[in-house]
Design a protein around this motif. Structure first.
Motif, mmCIF file in Angstrom:
data_model
loop_
_atom_site.group_PDB
_atom_site.id
_atom_site.type_symbol
_atom_site.label_atom_id
_atom_site.label_comp_id
_atom_site.label_asym_id
_atom_site.label_seq_id
_atom_site.Cartn_x
_atom_site.Cartn_y
_atom_site.Cartn_z
ATOM 1 N N LEU A 145 11.232 52.110 -13.361
ATOM 2 C CA LEU A 145 10.773 51.257 -14.458
ATOM 3 C C LEU A 145 9.246 51.236 -14.520
ATOM 4 N N TYR A 146 8.608 51.136 -13.371
ATOM 5 C CA TYR A 146 7.142 51.128 -13.332
ATOM 6 C C TYR A 146 6.573 52.438 -13.895
ATOM 7 N N GLN B 195 14.402 51.612 -5.805
ATOM 8 C CA GLN B 195 14.046 52.826 -6.525
ATOM 9 C C GLN B 195 14.134 52.611 -8.040
ATOM 10 N N ALA B 196 15.080 51.801 -8.476
ATOM 11 C CA ALA B 196 15.192 51.497 -9.903
ATOM 12 C C ALA B 196 13.930 50.810 -10.418
ATOM 13 N N PHE C 14 15.417 60.370 -11.230
ATOM 14 C CA PHE C 14 14.371 60.084 -12.212
ATOM 15 C C PHE C 14 13.065 59.662 -11.556
ATOM 16 N N TYR C 15 13.159 58.981 -10.411
ATOM 17 C CA TYR C 15 11.911 58.682 -9.700
ATOM 18 C C TYR C 15 11.219 59.975 -9.303
ATOM 19 N N ALA D 22 4.006 53.105 -7.347
ATOM 20 C CA ALA D 22 5.450 52.937 -7.528
ATOM 21 C C ALA D 22 6.164 52.829 -6.185
ATOM 22 N N LEU D 23 5.719 53.636 -5.212
ATOM 23 C CA LEU D 23 6.337 53.602 -3.893
ATOM 24 C C LEU D 23 6.040 52.308 -3.153
ATOM 25 N N VAL D 24 4.813 51.817 -3.298
ATOM 26 C CA VAL D 24 4.451 50.558 -2.644
ATOM 27 C C VAL D 24 5.332 49.416 -3.182
ATOM 28 N N ILE D 25 5.493 49.401 -4.494
ATOM 29 C CA ILE D 25 6.363 48.388 -5.106
ATOM 30 C C ILE D 25 7.781 48.506 -4.547
#
Length: 445
Positions: free
Chosen positions: A205-206, A200-201, A146-147, A166-169
């Motif tokens: 969500l982000y 990754q979850a 899903f990512y 999203a990747l930084v988070i």
């Protein structure tokens, strides 16, 4: 959102590619974090066991990535054509495939994990570590799928910055959880895999929250959740060949890994180090390829054919220049790169890693061209040619790995990757020339 059909092609591509590049750097950072923390805290065997799983991860997760990337090319084409209804339909059908694939692959991967590791001839001292790491990675595959799907869908609209955030988070969460699960909870390599999936979850969500707040094109009602045969066919027609293309390449990688596994822990550790540096070398190459794919898809939908040709030519030059620069840097700085992962690596491991750098680095320019040409063809919506190129990779990588092991040992197996790149590029070059000639004359492909 960002319309890639306007502005100077190279400037547009670079603006789109830079967030992708930064995002991939962060993704690589948290992959590196797993390897570095495992290597420095759990030792050479644990490090080698994680490195030995790369081919299998590529086989399973690579299929899902290829599938989602392929389907969102249709999304990008419809965005470029201004087809808002078709855009939403594409998102719905891609979502359907993402759900089905994530559940199916999770079941298959977890169920047959240990038999596959045994078939790959994973050494006895590594197999339990490898199994634990992969159990965590594949058990949470839904988040990975899903990512990739949501990131690809957002990128198809010309937005490469949000997947970066999203990747930084995920990167910072992953590094923090690595220390917690490995050092505090004492979960070993399972903790490294579980940290990656948990991170990754959070990135999924982000992205869901971002779409809900900022992307009205993807807001769905119950009436939107309808599937039709034509859209299912179109998305499957492009998505599955790209997924199989990744899997075909990965099968060759598994053959490569199986041959490397026969050479013992030192060879596996050297290859695991070199694999990480390969990923670093290919960051710009891969992301310029992703940018070209979306750029080509949007401009093909808008019938801006001359822009496509200009963009492909200029990114090809940039990619090859980077590949030559990094190859020189890698070979000259080999001790630094190897020392990143194993602080107390033996001289044998360091020497083998250097040999790998020389053999692969001297051919980076081939894979640089490969990424651009393959992405160009995929952006046109053509899935068969890249799949054929993937078969060329499979045949060459497998043949050279098997024969090379018998004749030259580690050095012969290390030559399998350059051979695979050659097997792919000899398919992509003539196909690209044909497509470019048709675009130059204004023909629809």
């Amino acid at each position: 959102m960002n319309d890639l059909t306007k502005g100077k092609p190279l400037a547009v591509i670079l603006r789109f590619a830079i967030p992708l590049l930064i995002g991939s750097f962060f993704q690589l950072t948290y992959n590196f974090a797993d390897s570095i923390i495992v290597g420095h805290t759990l030792g050479t065997e644990a490090f080698a066991s994680v490195g030995s799983t790369a081919g299998l991860i590529f086989l399973i997760i690579g299929f899902a990535q290829g599938l989602t990337n392929g389907m969102t090319i249709i999304t990008a084409q419809r965005f470029g054509a201004g087809d808002q209804i078709g855009l939403k339909q594409s998102f719905v059908h891609g979502l359907f495939f993402a759900v089905c694939i994530s559940l199916g692959l999770t079941f298959l991967a977890v169920t047959f994990l240990r038999p596959i590791l045994e078939i790959m001839q994973t050494p006895a001292e590594l197999i339990n570590h490898s199994h634990d790491f992969l159990l965590a990675m594949f058990g949470g595959m839904t988040f990975t799928v899903f990512y990739n799907f949501l990131s690809s869908a957002i990128r198809s609209l010309g937005n490469s910055r949000t997947p970066l955030v999203a990747l930084v988070i995920a990167c910072f969460i992953n590094i923090g959880l690595d220390f917690f699960f490995i050092l505090t909870m004492k979960w070993g390599v399972f903790g490294a895999g579980f940290a990656t999936i948990t991170a990754q979850a959070f990135s999924v969500l982000y992205l869901v929250i971002y779409i809900w707040r900022k992307v009205p094109q993807f807001h769905l009602t119950w009436s939107d959740l309808r599937l039709d045969k034509e859209n299912l066919r179109k998305h499957a027609q492009l998505g599955f060949p790209m997924g199989f293309q990744s899997s075909i390449i990965a099968i060759g990688a598994l053959t490569f890994q199986a041959m490397m596994n026969k050479l013992g822990t030192d060879a596996i550790a050297a290859q695991a180090i070199a694999l990480r540096t390969d990923q670093l070398a290919m960051l710009p190459m891969v992301n310029l390829g992703l940018a070209i794919s979306t750029f080509t898809a949007q401009n093909y939908g808008a019938k801006q054919y001359s822009r496509i040709l200009e963009g492909v030519r200029k990114t090809l030059v940039i990619n090859i220049a980077w590949s030559i620069f990094f190859a020189v840097l890698l070979i000259l700085g080999n001790r630094f790169f190897s020392g990143l992962f194993l602080a107390n690596a033996s001289q044998e491991v360091l020497d083998l890693a250097l040999s790998y750098y020389i053999i692969n680095g001297s051919c980076y320019w081939i894979v640089a061209a490969l990424f651009i040409l393959r992405s160009f063809i995929q952006g046109l919506g053509k899935g068969f040619i890249p799949t054929l190129a993937g078969i060329g990779e499979l045949v060459m990588r497998s043949a050279v790995a098997i024969i090379g092991l018998q004749l030259f040992g580690f050095y012969g197996v290390a030559a399998a990757n350059p051979a695979a790149w050659i097997g792919s590029i000899i398919v992509l070059i003539p196909s690209s020339i044909i497509f470019m000639k048709k675009l130059k004359t204004g023909q629809t492909i």
